[in-house]
Write a protein that holds these residues in place. Sequence first.
Motif, PDB file in Angstrom:
ATOM      1  N   ARG A 196      -3.028  11.717  13.757  1.00  0.00           N
ATOM      2  CA  ARG A 196      -3.635  12.641  14.351  1.00  0.00           C
ATOM      3  C   ARG A 196      -4.639  13.581  13.169  1.00  0.00           C
ATOM      4  NH1 ARG A 196      -0.625  15.172  19.459  1.00  0.00           N
ATOM      5  NH2 ARG A 196      -0.539  13.048  20.756  1.00  0.00           N
ATOM      6  N   GLU A 197      -4.123  13.469  11.829  1.00  0.00           N
ATOM      7  CA  GLU A 197      -4.532  14.154  10.873  1.00  0.00           C
ATOM      8  C   GLU A 197      -5.339  13.219   9.747  1.00  0.00           C
ATOM      9  OE1 GLU A 197      -1.511  16.453   8.870  1.00  0.00           O
ATOM     10  OE2 GLU A 197      -0.773  17.030  10.567  1.00  0.00           O
ATOM     11  N   GLY A 198      -5.402  11.894  10.396  1.00  0.00           N
ATOM     12  CA  GLY A 198      -6.331  10.830   9.397  1.00  0.00           C
ATOM     13  C   GLY A 198      -5.144   9.970   8.576  1.00  0.00           C
ATOM     14  N   VAL A 199      -4.167  10.363   8.256  1.00  0.00           N
ATOM     15  CA  VAL A 199      -3.211   9.661   7.546  1.00  0.00           C
ATOM     16  C   VAL A 199      -2.623   8.459   8.577  1.00  0.00           C
ATOM     17  CG1 VAL A 199      -1.366   9.757   5.756  1.00  0.00           C
ATOM     18  CG2 VAL A 199      -3.084  11.678   6.119  1.00  0.00           C
ATOM     19  N   HIS A 200      -2.868   7.328   8.119  1.00  0.00           N
ATOM     20  CA  HIS A 200      -2.129   6.411   8.875  1.00  0.00           C
ATOM     21  C   HIS A 200      -1.258   5.305   7.955  1.00  0.00           C
ATOM     22  CE1 HIS A 200      -5.114   6.439  12.335  1.00  0.00           C
ATOM     23  NE2 HIS A 200      -5.770   7.276  11.184  1.00  0.00           N
ATOM     24  N   ALA A 201      -0.065   5.373   8.394  1.00  0.00           N
ATOM     25  CA  ALA A 201       0.989   4.728   7.530  1.00  0.00           C
ATOM     26  C   ALA A 201       1.862   3.678   8.065  1.00  0.00           C
ATOM     27  CB  ALA A 201       2.225   5.710   7.226  1.00  0.00           C
ATOM     28  N   VAL A 202       2.096   2.472   7.489  1.00  0.00           N
ATOM     29  CA  VAL A 202       2.755   1.142   7.746  1.00  0.00           C
ATOM     30  C   VAL A 202       3.593   0.842   6.748  1.00  0.00           C
ATOM     31  CG1 VAL A 202       0.617   0.484   9.156  1.00  0.00           C
ATOM     32  CG2 VAL A 202       0.848  -0.322   6.763  1.00  0.00           C
ATOM     33  N   GLN A 203       4.553   0.106   7.206  1.00  0.00           N
ATOM     34  CA  GLN A 203       5.571  -0.290   6.174  1.00  0.00           C
ATOM     35  C   GLN A 203       5.539  -1.953   6.569  1.00  0.00           C
ATOM     36  OE1 GLN A 203       9.615   0.942   5.765  1.00  0.00           O
ATOM     37  NE2 GLN A 203      10.038  -1.105   6.548  1.00  0.00           N
ATOM     38  N   MET A 204       5.477  -2.815   5.267  1.00  0.00           N
ATOM     39  CA  MET A 204       5.376  -4.148   5.563  1.00  0.00           C
ATOM     40  C   MET A 204       6.870  -4.647   4.674  1.00  0.00           C
ATOM     41  SD  MET A 204       4.437  -6.984   6.612  1.00  0.00           S
ATOM     42  CE  MET A 204       2.674  -6.794   7.130  1.00  0.00           C
ATOM     43  N   GLU A 205       7.690  -5.395   5.624  1.00  0.00           N
ATOM     44  CA  GLU A 205       9.000  -5.728   4.927  1.00  0.00           C
ATOM     45  C   GLU A 205       8.745  -7.465   5.100  1.00  0.00           C
ATOM     46  OE1 GLU A 205      12.676  -5.149   3.308  1.00  0.00           O
ATOM     47  OE2 GLU A 205      12.266  -3.591   4.567  1.00  0.00           O
ATOM     48  N   LEU A 206       8.796  -7.881   3.845  1.00  0.00           N
ATOM     49  CA  LEU A 206       8.511  -9.200   3.664  1.00  0.00           C
ATOM     50  C   LEU A 206       9.813  -9.822   3.514  1.00  0.00           C
ATOM     51  CD1 LEU A 206       5.605  -9.586   1.263  1.00  0.00           C
ATOM     52  CD2 LEU A 206       5.498  -9.883   3.430  1.00  0.00           C
ATOM     53  N   ALA A 207      10.276 -11.175   4.286  1.00  0.00           N
ATOM     54  CA  ALA A 207      11.295 -11.870   4.102  1.00  0.00           C
ATOM     55  C   ALA A 207      10.982 -12.515   2.740  1.00  0.00           C
ATOM     56  CB  ALA A 207      11.344 -13.038   4.922  1.00  0.00           C
ATOM     57  N   CYS A 208      12.079 -12.533   1.682  1.00  0.00           N
ATOM     58  CA  CYS A 208      11.753 -13.012   0.330  1.00  0.00           C
ATOM     59  C   CYS A 208      11.263 -14.568   0.294  1.00  0.00           C
ATOM     60  CB  CYS A 208      12.932 -12.898  -0.397  1.00  0.00           C
ATOM     61  SG  CYS A 208      13.464 -11.191  -1.192  1.00  0.00           S
TER      62      CYS A 208
END
Length: 278
Positions: free
Chosen positions: A217-229
Motif C-alpha cells: 500500500r506504500e509502494g514497496v512490494h516484497a517477495v521471497q524466492m527460495e530455490l531448491a539447490c
Amino acid sequence: MPETPSWLTVTRGDAPLLVSIPHTGTEIPAAVEAGLVSPWLARKDADWWIERLYDFAAGLGATVVRTAVSRTVIDVNRDPSGASLYPGQATTGLCPTTTFDGEPLYRPGAEPGPAEIADRRRAFFEPYHAALEAEIARLGAAHPRIVLYDCHSIRSVVPRLFDGVLPHFNLGTNSGASCAPDLAARIEAICDATGLSRVTNGRFKGGWITRRHGRPREGVHAVQMELACRGYMADPEGPLDETTWPAPYDPDFAAPMRAALTAILEACKNFALEGPRP
C-alpha cells in the motif's frame, strides 16, 4: 551517515529493484567459532553460490544488499523477538543452535545466551535491516513503486523441515500480503514456463525480510524466492560431509536457472516501472 561495516555490501543502482542476499555469508567471528562443534557444520546451511547465481542483478540497475556473516552467527531473516515465523513447524531461530537437520551447532554450554544474542542483534541484524530501509527510502524517493526481491536457496531434501522433495521455485508473498497479485502472477508465469516445479506460499511463505519490509500500500512490494539447490548445482542425496557439500559452482549447470531468474528480475523491474502506488 554511519560507515558501512566491512561485512555488509551495498551496491547501489537506480532501478526500482532492491535485491537482498542474507544467507550466503560464511564469516564467523573467532569468539563464536570457539564454541562451535565444527566450522563446516556451522556453514552447512548457507545459501550456497546464490551471490554468483544472481551476480547479473547489478547489471539490471538493481541495488544489492548482502551480508558476509554466516546465518549461524545471526539469521537476519528471522523475527528479532525470537518468535517463530512458522509456528508448529520445525525451523531454526534468530541465533540458531542446530542445523536444518537438527545437529547441534555448539558444544554443550557454549550456546549463546540472551546477552550474547542481544549483542549480535546490535552488531549484525540491525545494520542489515537499516541498510534495507535506507535503500527502500532512497529508491522510493525516485520511484512511486519498488520491488524488494529476497534471494534464498536450500537443499532439495531436508526431512526435518519438509516432506518429500522441495519444488524448484518456492515463491513467498506472506500469503499475498507483501506484494500485489499481479507481481506474483508475473513471477509464477516465468517459473511455470521453464517446465520446472513451482509453488507459491508453500512451505516457505517469506521470512522476516519479506514480512517486515513488504508494504504494497506504500509502494514497496516484497517477495521471497527460495530455490531448491538441485536447480542450479549438484545436490547430493543422503548424509553430507566436507567432501560432498557444498558442490562446486558450475556456470554451465546453473545457466538455465540463471536465465529464468534474469527474466524474473526483469519482470520485477518492469512491474515497478509500470505503475504508481495503489
